[in-house]
Design an enzyme around this catalytic site. Structure first.
Site, PDB file in Angstrom:
ATOM      1  N   GLU A  34       0.845  -1.196   0.000  1.00  0.00           N
ATOM      2  CA  GLU A  34       0.000   0.000   0.000  1.00  0.00           C
ATOM      3  C   GLU A  34       0.877   1.241   0.000  1.00  0.00           C
ATOM      4  O   GLU A  34       1.864   1.325   0.721  1.00  0.00           O
ATOM      5  CB  GLU A  34      -0.909   0.025   1.233  1.00  0.00           C
ATOM      6  CG  GLU A  34      -1.776   1.287   1.306  1.00  0.00           C
ATOM      7  CD  GLU A  34      -2.748   1.267   2.452  1.00  0.00           C
ATOM      8  OE1 GLU A  34      -3.673   0.425   2.404  1.00  0.00           O
ATOM      9  OE2 GLU A  34      -2.596   2.078   3.396  1.00  0.00           O
ATOM     10  N   LYS A  50       2.596  14.636  -0.801  1.00  0.00           N
ATOM     11  CA  LYS A  50       2.066  15.994  -0.804  1.00  0.00           C
ATOM     12  C   LYS A  50       2.799  16.925  -1.755  1.00  0.00           C
ATOM     13  O   LYS A  50       2.370  18.063  -1.949  1.00  0.00           O
ATOM     14  CB  LYS A  50       2.116  16.565   0.619  1.00  0.00           C
ATOM     15  CG  LYS A  50       1.200  15.825   1.583  1.00  0.00           C
ATOM     16  CD  LYS A  50       1.238  16.440   2.966  1.00  0.00           C
ATOM     17  CE  LYS A  50       0.297  15.708   3.913  1.00  0.00           C
ATOM     18  NZ  LYS A  50       0.327  16.278   5.286  1.00  0.00           N
ATOM     19  N   ASP A 106     -12.052   7.948   7.015  1.00  0.00           N
ATOM     20  CA  ASP A 106     -11.844   8.581   8.316  1.00  0.00           C
ATOM     21  C   ASP A 106     -12.521   9.946   8.349  1.00  0.00           C
ATOM     22  O   ASP A 106     -12.761  10.565   7.305  1.00  0.00           O
ATOM     23  CB  ASP A 106     -10.351   8.751   8.590  1.00  0.00           C
ATOM     24  CG  ASP A 106      -9.634   7.412   8.675  1.00  0.00           C
ATOM     25  OD1 ASP A 106     -10.241   6.450   9.198  1.00  0.00           O
ATOM     26  OD2 ASP A 106      -8.484   7.330   8.206  1.00  0.00           O
ATOM     27  N   GLN A 126      -7.444  -3.870   9.129  1.00  0.00           N
ATOM     28  CA  GLN A 126      -6.645  -2.868   9.805  1.00  0.00           C
ATOM     29  C   GLN A 126      -5.395  -3.540  10.384  1.00  0.00           C
ATOM     30  O   GLN A 126      -5.350  -4.752  10.589  1.00  0.00           O
ATOM     31  CB  GLN A 126      -7.469  -2.253  10.932  1.00  0.00           C
ATOM     32  CG  GLN A 126      -6.804  -1.082  11.639  1.00  0.00           C
ATOM     33  CD  GLN A 126      -7.595  -0.647  12.856  1.00  0.00           C
ATOM     34  OE1 GLN A 126      -7.919  -1.469  13.716  1.00  0.00           O
ATOM     35  NE2 GLN A 126      -7.923   0.639  12.933  1.00  0.00           N
TER      36      GLN A 126
END
Length: 599
Positions: free
Chosen positions: A24, A29, A116, A187
């Site tokens: 993953e 950014k 989330d 998770q």
């Protein structure tokens, strides 16, 4: 291919098939962070993951980057990709846009999540025109796209931040699967016993889709504690005892953590519930690689995987319009990003010979391939990698470092060198030491098995062939001597072109393609996946000199005037040359022998 199909295929391939794994990645950014992630994903591709997944950042620029990463990893890197998609701040229109882009790129896997709460509010609320639960998103995807997508959903072995681990939480999971989910990714956790008991309860509830455990490597003590606290998961006593003892030594923490996570994974794999591990990389490379290596999953693969991985001598795209692509000009051998971007808008049905995009097409792409930059490094990073050359020997020394593996890229080479050129390495080093700057090459191959670990490609039980090929920069002043030397050797053909489009060639028909790689396989026609041709070469010339201009601009903006003068000299006084030795049978290195006469 869909994730569930890949997992099933591996199970059926052999009674002793190895466990598989996936990675993953999250959306960086910064632009340079994205570029560095592509490089990292490209390296991690070599470990042969079953798939990767890309996290979703709802709204704004990062959402666009999520879909861009999915498209690039599918189309350029050839990585089976699963796209996260959340309900957070996502009205149906944005969900439709994201699904459409995933569909167009060839992505067949979606991880459907509620998501989330936004960081700004800390509270999750259904947005206007959006969905409240992951099961609603699963239903919507099935309604819109039928069975095109494999849909994954999240599982919570130790409970959700808003719901403790109860039978009701497993019932919610069953509702997601009943709505159309094909697999579960959990998770993170550290207690294998809790996970195994949860799997038993999941199966007892009638949920029979694959369960994929989410594995979080331990990189530093602080990050380990922070993530465990954030997810509210139990840390086994063994973990705390061993990690507390070395918590002030990051390297020791990673080594001890690797052993602990590998031991946990071994227990999971022996439980009978798990055949696949999903690594939460956090966009880091080393920690995940250490775990997989300790588990013995990074050794050479069996031949059952080889056809899937090396169908061609270049990275095969998974884009639906490119899956049948069978030919590429050799000039982009080390520039796969720009080649795929350049040809992304070509229409496959215009070309009856089956290759994706004839370079003579008027649709041939312009130079604005990857945004504003053809050098896929920031100015600061370019200076760190390649310094500020002031004489030609500085650049040839950079090439020598590249050939010797001391640097992994050059302004015109995005990917690291492989071992294919080992047999001609002495000649390449000699040419560069005499300031003949080599750009691309391949050795002669006369009938090696297609299963060869270095040269091989295509189906099993075949044979592969190559003509020796060399591309280099030559001073224009030496071009007449070069042409005279080549003119006395009937086995060699060449193209030469400079920045002002002065073209020279001895090709008998310079409109025809010259196959420089081909393969012979049982029950199949001859495959010719790599070629040299004039129109493609002229397009590559434009790109190459544009790269030099961009490098010159970077160095000029940082005040390196002597470097600018050097690159101006190369652009104005050198010609780009490629030579093919069409005699792939006779031993020797005629290209090098002729070029030595120019020293």
């Amino acid at each position: 291919m869909r994730v569930s199909e890949k997992l099933q295929k591996n199970l059926e391939s052999s009674e002793t098939s190895k466990p598989t794994f996936s990675f993953e990645f999250f959306v960086p950014k910064t632009t340079q962070g994205v570029q560095n992630l592509y490089d990292r994903m490209d390296r991690m591709y070599q470990t042969r993951p079953q798939f990767i997944d890309i996290t979703w950042n709802a709204g704004g620029k990062l959402s666009q980057l999520s879909t861009d990463l999915v498209s690039t990893s599918q189309s350029v890197l050839g990585l089976e990709t699963c796209m996260h998609l959340t309900c957070t701040n996502m009205p149906v229109q944005l969900i439709d846009d994201a699904l459409a882009r995933a569909y167009e790129s060839g992505c067949q896997n979606i991880l459907a999540l509620r998501g989330d709460p936004p960081v700004t509010t800390g509270e999750w609320k259904q947005c206007e025109g959006g969905f409240a639960y992951a099961k609603d998103l699963v239903c919507y995807i099935r309604q819109k796209y039928g069975d095109h997508f494999d849909i994954g959903v999240a599982g919570y072995p130790e409970g959700h931040p808003e719901e403790e681990a109860t039978p009701q939480l497993i019932q919610y999971l069953k509702e997601k699967v009943d709505a159309g989910a094909n697999f579960i990714i959990t998770q993170m956790f550290y207690d294998a016993d809790i996970f195994i008991e949860w799997c038993r309860q999941v199966r007892q509830a009638g949920i029979d889709v694959p369960i994929i455990p989410g594995i979080m490597p331990i990189t530093t003590y602080a990050a380990f504690m922070r993530r465990a606290d954030w997810c509210k998961i139990k840390i086994p006593d063994e973990f705390m005892t061993k990690l507390d003892a070395v918590k002030d030594d990051d390297q020791a923490v990673r080594e001890v953590g690797t052993g602990l996570i590998a031991g946990m994974c071994q227990k999971l794999l022996k439980s009978g519930y798990v055949t696949h591990l999903h690594m939460y990389t956090m966009n880091l490379e080393k920690a995940s690689m250490m775990i997989l290596d300790k588990l013995g999953l990074l050794t050479e693969e069996d031949d059952i995987f080889r056809d899937e991985v090396v169908p061609m001598p270049w990275r095969k795209s998974l884009h639906p319009q490119r899956r049948n692509e069978s030919v590429r000009p050799i000039f982009w051998q080390k520039r796969p990003y720009s080649y795929v971007a350049r040809t992304s808008q070509w229409s496959a049905d215009e070309f009856p010979n089956g290759r994706f995009g004839d370079s003579s097409s008027p649709a041939f792409g312009d130079l604005d391939l990857l945004g504003s930059s053809l050098i896929r490094q920031s100015p600061q990073r370019a200076l760190e990698l390649w310094s500020a050359p002031t004489k030609l020997s500085d650049i040839t020394n950079l090439v020598i470092d590249y050939l010797q593996g001391k640097t992994k890229c050059l302004p015109w080479c995005d990917v690291a060198l492989n071992h294919e050129v080992d047999s001609i390495m002495p000649q390449l080093l000699d040419l560069n030491s005499h300031e003949i700057l080599t750009l691309n090459s391949q050795p002669r191959v006369n009938g090696l098995p297609s299963g060869d670990k270095v040269i091989g490609w295509g189906p099993n039980n075949g044979y592969v062939f190559q003509k020796e090929y060399l591309e280099f920069l030559l001073p224009k002043s030496k071009l007449p001597q070069f042409m005279d030397l080549i003119g006395h050797d009937a086995s060699l053909t060449y193209f030469s072109v400079d920045a002002s489009d002065q073209l020279h060639s001895n090709h008998p028909d310079d409109t025809a393609a010259n196959a420089v790689t081909w393969g012979i396989f049982p029950g199949r026609e001859v495959l010719q996946p790599t070629i040299v041709e004039k129109v493609s070469f002229l397009a590559w010339k434009e790109e190459f000199f544009h790269i030099l201009e961009e490098w010159k601009l970077i160095l000029g903006e940082q005040g390196h005037r002597d470097s600018v003068t050097l690159l101006d000299t190369i652009i104005n006084d050198y010609t780009l040359v490629n030579v093919v030795d069409n005699d792939f049978v006779t031993d020797g290195n005629r290209i090098h022998d002729h070029l030595k006469c120019l020293y």
